[in-house]
Write a protein that holds these residues in place. Structure first.
Motif, PDB file in Angstrom:
ATOM      1  N   VAL A  62       0.845  -1.197   0.000  1.00 25.96           N
ATOM      2  CA  VAL A  62       0.000   0.000   0.000  1.00 25.96           C
ATOM      3  C   VAL A  62       0.878   1.243   0.000  1.00 25.96           C
ATOM      4  CG1 VAL A  62      -1.596   1.377   1.392  1.00 25.96           C
ATOM      5  CG2 VAL A  62      -2.014  -1.054   1.073  1.00 25.96           C
ATOM      6  N   SER A  63       1.923   1.212   0.812  1.00 20.68           N
ATOM      7  CA  SER A  63       2.847   2.345   0.858  1.00 20.68           C
ATOM      8  C   SER A  63       3.498   2.580  -0.502  1.00 20.68           C
ATOM      9  CB  SER A  63       3.915   2.099   1.928  1.00 20.68           C
ATOM     10  OG  SER A  63       4.770   3.204   2.064  1.00 20.68           O
ATOM     11  N   PHE A  64       3.860   1.484  -1.188  1.00 20.79           N
ATOM     12  CA  PHE A  64       4.421   1.604  -2.531  1.00 20.79           C
ATOM     13  C   PHE A  64       3.415   2.233  -3.495  1.00 20.79           C
ATOM     14  CE2 PHE A  64       4.425  -0.416  -6.764  1.00 20.79           C
ATOM     15  CZ  PHE A  64       5.613   0.103  -7.266  1.00 20.79           C
ATOM     16  N   ALA A  65       2.169   1.785  -3.421  1.00 20.46           N
ATOM     17  CA  ALA A  65       1.144   2.256  -4.354  1.00 20.46           C
ATOM     18  C   ALA A  65       0.866   3.743  -4.192  1.00 20.46           C
ATOM     19  CB  ALA A  65      -0.142   1.453  -4.166  1.00 20.46           C
ATOM     20  N   ILE A  66       0.903   4.246  -2.964  1.00 24.24           N
ATOM     21  CA  ILE A  66       0.547   5.650  -2.725  1.00 24.24           C
ATOM     22  C   ILE A  66       1.767   6.538  -2.527  1.00 24.24           C
ATOM     23  CG2 ILE A  66      -1.648   4.962  -1.696  1.00 24.24           C
ATOM     24  CD1 ILE A  66      -0.453   5.620   1.048  1.00 24.24           C
ATOM     25  N   SER A  67       2.946   6.025  -2.847  1.00 25.96           N
ATOM     26  CA  SER A  67       4.185   6.771  -2.571  1.00 25.96           C
ATOM     27  C   SER A  67       4.256   8.113  -3.290  1.00 25.96           C
ATOM     28  CB  SER A  67       5.401   5.918  -2.942  1.00 25.96           C
ATOM     29  OG  SER A  67       5.358   5.540  -4.311  1.00 25.96           O
ATOM     30  N   LEU A  68       3.530   8.264  -4.397  1.00 21.11           N
ATOM     31  CA  LEU A  68       3.590   9.505  -5.174  1.00 21.11           C
ATOM     32  C   LEU A  68       2.362  10.390  -4.976  1.00 21.11           C
ATOM     33  CD1 LEU A  68       5.062   8.043  -8.476  1.00 21.11           C
ATOM     34  CD2 LEU A  68       6.275   9.291  -6.695  1.00 21.11           C
ATOM     35  N   VAL A  69       1.489  10.007  -4.042  1.00 24.26           N
ATOM     36  CA  VAL A  69       0.265  10.786  -3.828  1.00 24.26           C
ATOM     37  C   VAL A  69       0.595  12.203  -3.376  1.00 24.26           C
ATOM     38  CG1 VAL A  69      -1.758  11.032  -2.338  1.00 24.26           C
ATOM     39  CG2 VAL A  69      -1.251   8.827  -3.394  1.00 24.26           C
ATOM     40  N   TRP A  70       1.488  12.349  -2.419  1.00 24.10           N
ATOM     41  CA  TRP A  70       1.828  13.684  -1.901  1.00 24.10           C
ATOM     42  C   TRP A  70       2.284  14.605  -3.022  1.00 24.10           C
ATOM     43  CZ3 TRP A  70       1.382  16.096   2.807  1.00 24.10           C
ATOM     44  CH2 TRP A  70       2.124  17.266   2.994  1.00 24.10           C
ATOM     45  N   GLY A  71       3.228  14.136  -3.813  1.00 27.99           N
ATOM     46  CA  GLY A  71       3.766  14.976  -4.880  1.00 27.99           C
ATOM     47  C   GLY A  71       2.795  15.224  -6.008  1.00 27.99           C
ATOM     48  N   ALA A  72       1.883  14.290  -6.252  1.00 29.51           N
ATOM     49  CA  ALA A  72       0.918  14.450  -7.348  1.00 29.51           C
ATOM     50  C   ALA A  72      -0.256  15.341  -6.961  1.00 29.51           C
ATOM     51  CB  ALA A  72       0.411  13.079  -7.791  1.00 29.51           C
ATOM     52  N   VAL A  73      -0.652  15.299  -5.688  1.00 28.70           N
ATOM     53  CA  VAL A  73      -1.804  16.090  -5.259  1.00 28.70           C
ATOM     54  C   VAL A  73      -1.469  17.571  -5.156  1.00 28.70           C
ATOM     55  CG1 VAL A  73      -3.334  16.551  -3.294  1.00 28.70           C
ATOM     56  CG2 VAL A  73      -3.009  14.209  -4.100  1.00 28.70           C
ATOM     57  N   TRP A  74      -0.263  17.907  -4.734  1.00 23.63           N
ATOM     58  CA  TRP A  74       0.093  19.324  -4.546  1.00 23.63           C
ATOM     59  C   TRP A  74      -0.146  20.185  -5.782  1.00 23.63           C
ATOM     60  CZ3 TRP A  74       1.623  22.893  -0.918  1.00 23.63           C
ATOM     61  CH2 TRP A  74       1.716  22.433   0.392  1.00 23.63           C
ATOM     62  N   PRO A  75       0.397  19.826  -6.961  1.00 27.75           N
ATOM     63  CA  PRO A  75       0.149  20.696  -8.128  1.00 27.75           C
ATOM     64  C   PRO A  75      -1.313  20.745  -8.540  1.00 27.75           C
ATOM     65  CG  PRO A  75       1.246  18.669  -8.794  1.00 27.75           C
ATOM     66  CD  PRO A  75       1.289  18.721  -7.298  1.00 27.75           C
ATOM     67  N   LEU A  76      -2.053  19.655  -8.312  1.00 28.19           N
ATOM     68  CA  LEU A  76      -3.483  19.661  -8.637  1.00 28.19           C
ATOM     69  C   LEU A  76      -4.252  20.559  -7.677  1.00 28.19           C
ATOM     70  CD1 LEU A  76      -3.992  15.835  -9.285  1.00 28.19           C
ATOM     71  CD2 LEU A  76      -4.005  17.645 -11.012  1.00 28.19           C
ATOM     72  N   ALA A  77      -3.893  20.508  -6.388  1.00 27.89           N
ATOM     73  CA  ALA A  77      -4.648  21.248  -5.373  1.00 27.89           C
ATOM     74  C   ALA A  77      -4.399  22.751  -5.423  1.00 27.89           C
ATOM     75  CB  ALA A  77      -4.319  20.706  -3.986  1.00 27.89           C
ATOM     76  N   ILE A  78      -3.180  23.159  -5.826  1.00 25.33           N
ATOM     77  CA  ILE A  78      -2.899  24.608  -5.871  1.00 25.33           C
ATOM     78  C   ILE A  78      -3.099  25.185  -7.273  1.00 25.33           C
ATOM     79  CG2 ILE A  78      -1.284  24.452  -3.939  1.00 25.33           C
ATOM     80  CD1 ILE A  78       1.007  24.770  -5.918  1.00 25.33           C
ATOM     81  N   ALA A  79      -3.616  24.371  -8.182  1.00 23.99           N
ATOM     82  CA  ALA A  79      -3.878  24.855  -9.539  1.00 23.99           C
ATOM     83  C   ALA A  79      -4.858  26.025  -9.516  1.00 23.99           C
ATOM     84  CB  ALA A  79      -4.434  23.721 -10.408  1.00 23.99           C
ATOM     85  N   ARG A  80      -4.539  27.067 -10.274  1.00 21.54           N
ATOM     86  CA  ARG A  80      -5.380  28.251 -10.467  1.00 21.54           C
ATOM     87  C   ARG A  80      -5.609  29.055  -9.193  1.00 21.54           C
ATOM     88  NH1 ARG A  80     -10.320  28.677 -13.865  1.00 21.54           N
ATOM     89  NH2 ARG A  80      -9.274  30.643 -14.303  1.00 21.54           N
ATOM     90  N   LEU A  81      -4.772  28.888  -8.184  1.00 22.17           N
ATOM     91  CA  LEU A  81      -4.913  29.720  -6.984  1.00 22.17           C
ATOM     92  C   LEU A  81      -4.276  31.095  -7.185  1.00 22.17           C
ATOM     93  CD1 LEU A  81      -4.263  27.305  -3.974  1.00 22.17           C
ATOM     94  CD2 LEU A  81      -6.404  27.868  -5.134  1.00 22.17           C
ATOM     95  N   GLY A  82      -3.307  31.171  -8.097  1.00 22.63           N
ATOM     96  CA  GLY A  82      -2.698  32.463  -8.390  1.00 22.63           C
ATOM     97  C   GLY A  82      -2.173  33.166  -7.160  1.00 22.63           C
ATOM     98  N   ASN A  83      -2.714  34.336  -6.857  1.00 31.41           N
ATOM     99  CA  ASN A  83      -2.235  35.151  -5.756  1.00 31.41           C
ATOM    100  C   ASN A  83      -2.490  34.512  -4.389  1.00 31.41           C
ATOM    101  OD1 ASN A  83      -0.885  37.628  -5.194  1.00 31.41           O
ATOM    102  ND2 ASN A  83      -2.775  38.431  -4.318  1.00 31.41           N
ATOM    103  N   LEU A  84      -3.290  33.454  -4.363  1.00 23.81           N
ATOM    104  CA  LEU A  84      -3.589  32.762  -3.108  1.00 23.81           C
ATOM    105  C   LEU A  84      -2.802  31.458  -2.970  1.00 23.81           C
ATOM    106  CD1 LEU A  84      -7.471  33.229  -3.019  1.00 23.81           C
ATOM    107  CD2 LEU A  84      -5.751  34.520  -1.752  1.00 23.81           C
TER     108      LEU A  84
END
Length: 416
Positions: A327-349
Motif C-alpha cells: 500500500v505504501s508503494f502504491a501511494i508513494s507519489l500521492v503527496w507529490g501528485a496532489v500538490w500541483p493539482l490542489a494549488i492549480a489556479r490559486l494564483g495570488n492565493l
C-alpha cells in the motif's frame, strides 16, 4: 523546458535536495532521541498522547498563519525562519531533560511542530512551482529520497554517542547529540540565506516582490477572492489528510502486526515499507513526465492502493502483512501528485492555499488513534486495517473527480 531553463532550476533543486537530506538527518536523530527522553522522564501513556497532541496541534493552529507569513516574506525567508525556530524548539528539550519537566517538554514539542509547519508551508509549494508544473511529483520524489537518506544516516551517526541497544540511556548522554542537531539547523538557516534560491511565484500572484520568477500555474479566477472558494483545494487537503494517515500507519503498524502473529524480527516489516516507498519514488523520478503524467500515476496508484487495502483484511494474516508495505508503494507519489493539482489556479492565493494543505499533516496523528481504537474494539489488528479502505476511496475520488471540481477547465489543460 529548454536547456537554459533546466540549468536555471538545477542548482536551486540540488540545494533544496541537500536541505532535505540534512533535515532528514536532524529529524532522524531527534526521532531517535525523543523516545529515550520520554522514558527518562517516566511519561505515562496519557502523557505520551499529550506529546503527540502538542506536536501535531501546531499544524492545525499555525498552518494558516504560516502561509500568511510565507506570503508576506517569501519562500526563502520562510525557510530560514523555520530553521531558526527548529533550533529553538530542539534547545528547549535540553532543559526539559535537565529539570525533568513535562510542561517544558510539551512546549519544546509544540515549538518544533511549529517550525515543521512553517517549513512545510514554504518548501512544498516552492518545490511544486520550481520548474514545470507537470513534473512537480518528480521533484517531490527527489526530495523524499533525499529526506529518507538523511533518516538512514541518523542512527549510524547517533551510535557514535549513544548505545541505542541499551534499555536505559542517561539523559545527560543526549545533550551532545541535541547540541549537534541544533548546530545543523543553525547552519541550514545561514546556508539558506546565502543559497541561490530564486523567489518563485505562481502566475497570477502579485508583483510586489521584484526578482520573483513565475511558474506556469494558471491565473486565479477574478471572481474568487478567498481560498475557501476553491473546492479542489479543500478536497486536496482532505486527500492529503487521509494519505498522511495511511502512510504513517503503513510505517508504524507492521511491527505491531508482526508481533501479534509471532513473527521473527518484526522491525524488518517497517523496513519493507521504507524500501517500498523509496522504490515508488525512484519510479516517479524515472517515469514522470516523460512516460506517464503525475495525474495518471495518482489514479493508478490510488486504485492499486485500494485493491491492496482490501487484500490486507481479506487474505490470511501471514500473507496480508506484506500488503501493508505494498500500500505504501502504491501511494508513494500521492503527496507529490496532489500538490500541483490542489494549488492549480490559486494564483495570488497560492501560498495561503499551501498552508491549508500543510494542515493535512495532522492526519498522521488522528488516523493512528482511530486505528488503535479499532484494534481495541475488534480485538484484531487485521480488522483495524479496514480503516485504509475509506481513506483510499477518497484518494481515488480525488484522483478521478475531486481535483477538477469548481474549475472552469481541467488542470491537464495547462500542464498538470
Amino acid at each position: 523546458m529548454n536547456n537554459q531553463t533546466n540549468s536555471n532550476y538545477l542548482i536551486p533543486l540540488m540545494f533544496v535536495g541537500m536541505l532535505f537530506l540534512l533535515l532528514g538527518f536532524a529529524l532522524g536523530i531527534n526521532g531517535l532521541l525523543i523516545p529515550f527522553l520520554q522514558k527518562g522522564l517516566s511519561l505515562s501513556n496519557a502523557d505520551s498522547y499529550l506529546v503527540l497532541t502538542a506536536t501535531f496541534s501546531a499544524f492545525v493552529v499555525l498552518g494558516y498563519p504560516s502561509g500568511m507569513l510565507v506570503k508576506a516574506l517569501g519562500y526563502k525567508k520562510g525557510i530560514i525562519i523555520s530553521f531558526v525556530v527548529f533550533a529553538i524548539g530542539l534547545y528547549l528539550f535540553i532543559p526539559s531533560a535537565k529539570y525533568e519537566s513535562l510542561p517544558l517538554f510539551l512546549i519544546a514539542s509544540f515549538v518544533s511542530g511549529a517550525a515543521n509547519t512553517l517549513l512545510q508551508a514554504a518548501v512544498n509549494p516552492y518545490i511544486t512551482i520550481l520548474g514545470p508544473i507537470n513534473s512537480a511529483a518528480k521533484r517531490m520524489s527527489i526530495m523524499v529520497i533525499s529526506n529518507r537518506a538523511g533518516w538512514a544516516i541518523a542512527p549510524i551517526f547517533l551510535a557514535l554517542f549513544i548505545d541505542l541497544s541499551q534499555a536505559n540511556v542517561r539523559l545527560s548522554d543526549m545533550y551532545l547529540p541535541f547540541y549537534i542537531i541544533i548546530g545543523v539547523f543553525v547552519l541550514l538557516g545561514i546556508g539558506t540565506g546565502f543559497a541561490p534560491l530564486p523567489e518563485m511565484k505562481a502566475e497570477g500572484e502579485g508583483e510586489e516582490r521584484e526578482g520573483a520568477e513565475s511558474a506556469k500555474i494558471e491565473s486565479i479566477d477574478p471572481s474568487k477572492k478567498h481560498i475557501w472558494q476553491f473546492p479542489h483545494l479543500l478536497l486536496g487537503m482532505v486527500t492529503l489528510f487521509f494519505y498522511v494517515g495511511v502512510d504513517t500507519l503503513a510505517l508504524v503498524s507492521p511491527v505491531d502486526f508482526a508481533n501479534t502473529l509471532g513473527l521473527d524480527n518484526p522491525e524488518r516489516y517497517t523496513m519493507h515499507t521504507v524500501v517500498a516507498t523509496s522504490v515508488g519514488c525512484v519510479l516517479g523520478i524515472i517515469l514522470i513526465p516523460r512516460y506517464i503524467s503525475q495525474l495518471v500515476i495518482l489514479q493508478i496508484g490510488s486504485l492499486t492502493g485500494l485493491l491492496f487495502s482490501f487484500l490486507i483484511v481479506l487474505l490470511p494474516p501471514q500473507v496480508a502483512i506484506h500488503f501493508v508495505s505494498l500500500v505504501s508503494f502504491a501511494i508513494s507519489l500521492v503527496w507529490g501528485a496532489v500538490w500541483p493539482l490542489a494549488i492549480a489556479r490559486l494564483g495570488n492565493l497560492t501560498k495561503t492555499g499551501a498552508s491549508v494543505l500543510v494542515m493535512a499533516i495532522v492526519g498522521g496523528a488522528i488516523l493512528p488513534l482511530c486505528f488503535g481504537w479499532l484494534k481495541d474494539v475488534t480485538l484484531d489488528i487485521q480488522r483495524a486495517y479496514w480503516l485504509f479502505v475509506p481513506a483510499l476511496l477518497f484518494i481515488v475520488f480525488y484522483a478521478f473527480k475531486g481535483y477538477k471540481i469548481g474549475l472552469e477547465k481541467e488542470p491537464e489543460a495547462f500542464g498538470v
